[in-house]
Write a protein that holds these residues in place. Structure first.
Motif, PDB file in Angstrom:
ATOM      1  N   ILE A  50       0.806  -1.227   0.000  1.00 10.98           N
ATOM      2  CA  ILE A  50       0.000   0.000   0.000  1.00 10.98           C
ATOM      3  C   ILE A  50       0.839   1.278   0.000  1.00 10.98           C
ATOM      4  O   ILE A  50       0.292   2.376   0.067  1.00 10.98           O
ATOM      5  CB  ILE A  50      -0.969   0.038   1.211  1.00 10.98           C
ATOM      6  N   LEU A  51       2.167   1.146  -0.100  1.00 11.21           N
ATOM      7  CA  LEU A  51       3.008   2.343  -0.095  1.00 11.21           C
ATOM      8  C   LEU A  51       2.644   3.312  -1.228  1.00 11.21           C
ATOM      9  O   LEU A  51       2.491   4.515  -0.981  1.00 11.21           O
ATOM     10  CB  LEU A  51       4.488   1.943  -0.170  1.00 11.21           C
ATOM     11  N   PRO A  52       2.494   2.825  -2.474  1.00 10.65           N
ATOM     12  CA  PRO A  52       2.076   3.771  -3.531  1.00 10.65           C
ATOM     13  C   PRO A  52       0.702   4.373  -3.265  1.00 10.65           C
ATOM     14  O   PRO A  52       0.475   5.560  -3.553  1.00 10.65           O
ATOM     15  CB  PRO A  52       2.064   2.890  -4.791  1.00 10.65           C
ATOM     16  N   ALA A  53      -0.234   3.573  -2.707  1.00  9.04           N
ATOM     17  CA  ALA A  53      -1.573   4.090  -2.409  1.00  9.04           C
ATOM     18  C   ALA A  53      -1.524   5.187  -1.362  1.00  9.04           C
ATOM     19  O   ALA A  53      -2.232   6.203  -1.467  1.00  9.04           O
ATOM     20  CB  ALA A  53      -2.475   2.946  -1.931  1.00  9.04           C
ATOM     21  N   ILE A  54      -0.687   5.008  -0.344  1.00  2.00           N
ATOM     22  CA  ILE A  54      -0.522   6.045   0.679  1.00  2.00           C
ATOM     23  C   ILE A  54       0.009   7.326   0.045  1.00  2.00           C
ATOM     24  O   ILE A  54      -0.421   8.434   0.369  1.00  2.00           O
ATOM     25  CB  ILE A  54       0.419   5.560   1.799  1.00  2.00           C
ATOM     26  N   SER A  55       0.958   7.164  -0.883  1.00  2.00           N
ATOM     27  CA  SER A  55       1.530   8.319  -1.576  1.00  2.00           C
ATOM     28  C   SER A  55       0.441   9.118  -2.293  1.00  2.00           C
ATOM     29  O   SER A  55       0.409  10.350  -2.218  1.00  2.00           O
ATOM     30  CB  SER A  55       2.583   7.843  -2.587  1.00  2.00           C
ATOM     31  N   HIS A  56      -0.473   8.412  -2.960  1.00  3.45           N
ATOM     32  CA  HIS A  56      -1.543   9.094  -3.701  1.00  3.45           C
ATOM     33  C   HIS A  56      -2.595   9.692  -2.772  1.00  3.45           C
ATOM     34  O   HIS A  56      -2.987  10.851  -2.921  1.00  3.45           O
ATOM     35  CB  HIS A  56      -2.208   8.118  -4.670  1.00  3.45           C
ATOM     36  N   LYS A  57      -3.053   8.910  -1.805  1.00  2.99           N
ATOM     37  CA  LYS A  57      -4.148   9.349  -0.938  1.00  2.99           C
ATOM     38  C   LYS A  57      -3.753  10.502  -0.023  1.00  2.99           C
ATOM     39  O   LYS A  57      -4.549  11.394   0.265  1.00  2.99           O
ATOM     40  CB  LYS A  57      -4.642   8.167  -0.088  1.00  2.99           C
ATOM     41  N   LEU A  58      -2.508  10.483   0.452  1.00  6.51           N
ATOM     42  CA  LEU A  58      -2.057  11.534   1.365  1.00  6.51           C
ATOM     43  C   LEU A  58      -1.234  12.605   0.650  1.00  6.51           C
ATOM     44  O   LEU A  58      -0.642  13.472   1.300  1.00  6.51           O
ATOM     45  CB  LEU A  58      -1.245  10.922   2.519  1.00  6.51           C
ATOM     46  N   GLU A  59      -1.183  12.515  -0.687  1.00  5.21           N
ATOM     47  CA  GLU A  59      -0.468  13.502  -1.504  1.00  5.21           C
ATOM     48  C   GLU A  59       0.972  13.687  -1.022  1.00  5.21           C
ATOM     49  O   GLU A  59       1.442  14.803  -0.777  1.00  5.21           O
ATOM     50  CB  GLU A  59      -1.221  14.840  -1.510  1.00  5.21           C
ATOM     51  N   ALA A  60       1.663  12.555  -0.890  1.00  7.15           N
ATOM     52  CA  ALA A  60       3.046  12.565  -0.409  1.00  7.15           C
ATOM     53  C   ALA A  60       3.969  12.026  -1.497  1.00  7.15           C
ATOM     54  O   ALA A  60       3.568  11.199  -2.324  1.00  7.15           O
ATOM     55  CB  ALA A  60       3.168  11.705   0.843  1.00  7.15           C
ATOM     56  N   SER A  61       5.207  12.493  -1.496  1.00  2.12           N
ATOM     57  CA  SER A  61       6.196  11.996  -2.457  1.00  2.12           C
ATOM     58  C   SER A  61       6.676  10.615  -2.031  1.00  2.12           C
ATOM     59  O   SER A  61       6.454  10.184  -0.888  1.00  2.12           O
ATOM     60  CB  SER A  61       7.391  12.948  -2.525  1.00  2.12           C
ATOM     61  N   ALA A  62       7.346   9.924  -2.952  1.00  2.00           N
ATOM     62  CA  ALA A  62       7.867   8.588  -2.644  1.00  2.00           C
ATOM     63  C   ALA A  62       8.850   8.639  -1.471  1.00  2.00           C
ATOM     64  O   ALA A  62       8.829   7.776  -0.585  1.00  2.00           O
ATOM     65  CB  ALA A  62       8.540   7.989  -3.876  1.00  2.00           C
TER      66      ALA A  62
END
Length: 415
Positions: A50-62
């Motif tokens: 879910i790391l990429p999903a967290i990046s998208h949902k929380l608008e965070a960079s890798a």
């Protein structure tokens, strides 16, 4: 052949047969810790898909998302220094329960967080709980086992492997519902582990406890033993590769079009090989080749695997194969190096584990954030080049310090 010789031969065969099967004949408390370890290490794999999903949902960079591993490992590294002190005062059972309780608390907080920095902070708290649990679990299994130390370590590494293997599968399925669901999944699984330990482990008065209260300085004193220091630095270096794979590879897979389910299945394959090799292959390698030589060969192959992934970072089958194949290399190496640590220096096992883990998780703290930043500064292949280079550096370090740890092979055979 005389009757006496035949009888002796039969007795020897029975002894060998008993020795081989005794790993499965363990006290109830050992199995309680074993299953708790599975649930605890599911937490690593559950989060990975879910790391990429967290990046998208929380608008965070890798690189910001990789801080979830950095805060977790950084807190673990520091907390490892106090695990022996806490265990010597609370006892193994109470320390294990305290660690699990902290994990449950911060998993629940993480599930309901609304920003990346909140989540990073809660993962740090999770790391504190995991430090108390992981270091004490290894000590508990090696102390309470009815078999040898080597067998106890195989059980411990098998639990880690099973947890890491099952975690991505559940993480992928739960993550498809919501990125928050895996955090709730970890909380529920750790609650089960808490109840298992509460009722299956001996009461604190009956459980084995250290003979003396350990001072905070004990892990630092233990690192004065060159053998333990060498193994700790080796683990620090190869963890750059380990956590580059864990924290950064999911983003590479996502860019290739692999969804949450796919990432989960790929890391499931990684975890299965890690679990199987840690139990069935590592002991045979140790007997046939030796602990140190096996570690050198395995780490060399792991470093080359990461370099191959860097060179062909745009070729999906190479990246997928590299991730899964690395599981076999790391499963073998984890068992071998943990066995070596337990036999490396004449100190308490809990102290040796704390000192080694402190150095080990320093590498695990730096590598994820560094991998994310390198990808932002340069390109997606550079993190694998750097991770592979650090792993190969660990091989060079082992070769140049071979004399300091060559005794672990002799002790492993005697134990």
């Amino acid at each position: 052949m005389s009757k006496a010789a035949v009888h002796a031969s039969q007795s020897e065969q029975e002894l060998i047969k008993h020795h081989k099967s005794s790993i499965l004949h363990q006290p109830q408390a050992v199995w309680a810790v074993f299953f708790a370890c599975i649930f605890a290490f599911m937490g690593i794999g559950l989060v990975d898909p879910i790391l990429p999903a967290i990046s998208h949902k929380l608008e965070a960079s890798a690189s910001q998302v990789t801080l979830l591993f950095t805060s977790y490992n950084a807190v673990m590294a520091v907390a490892m220094l106090i695990t022996g002190t806490i265990t010597s005062r609370l006892g193994m059972k109470n320390t294990l329960l305290a660690g699990i309780g902290i994990i449950i608390l911060f998993c629940l907080l993480g599930a309901f967080s609304n920003g990346i920095w909140q989540l990073v902070a809660y993962r740090g708290g999770w790391g504190l709980g995991n430090a108390l649990f992981v270091a004490t679990a290894l000590t508990a299994i090696t102390t309470l086992t009815s078999g040898t130390v080597a067998q106890a370590i195989i059980l411990y590494e098998a639990a880690i492997g099973l947890g890491i293997a099952i975690g991505p599968l559940l993480g992928g399925e739960l993550g498809a519902i919501s990125w928050r669901a895996p955090f709730l999944g970890v909380a529920v699984s750790m609650l089960i582990a808490f109840l298992a330990l509460l009722f299956m482990m001996p009461k604190p008065k009956a459980a084995a406890k250290p003979h003396k209260k350990l001072a905070l300085s004990e892990p630092f004193k233990a690192l004065k033993h060159r053998s333990l220091l060498v193994l700790g630095i080796t683990a620090c270096l190869y963890n750059f590769g380990f956590f580059t794979l864990m924290a950064y590879a999911p983003f590479v897979l996502e860019h290739m079009g692999v969804d949450i389910h796919g990432i989960g299945y790929i890391f499931l394959g990684w975890g299965i090989l890690l679990a199987v090799t840690s139990v069935f292959m590592a002991p045979r390698l140790q007997q046939a080749v030796g602990t140190v030589k096996s570690m050198i060969a395995l780490l060399g192959l792991f470093g080359l695997t990461l370099l191959a992934m860097a060179l062909f970072v745009d070729v999906k089958w190479v990246v997928v194969f590299g991730i899964i194949f690395a599981g076999a290399l790391l499963g073998n190496n984890n068992t071998l190096i943990t066995t070596a640590v337990m036999n490396a220096a004449p100190v308490e096992r809990s102290t040796a584990s704390a000192a080694y883990s402190f150095l080990r998780f320093i590498g695990g703290a730096i590598a994820p954030f560094l991998a994310g930043k390198l990808a932002e500064w340069f390109n997606s292949s550079v993190p694998f080049y750097v991770g592979g280079s650090f792993v190969l550096l660990s091989v060079v370090f082992l070769l140049t310090n071979h004399r300091a740890i060559k005794h672990v092979d002799e002790l492993a055979v005697s134990h």
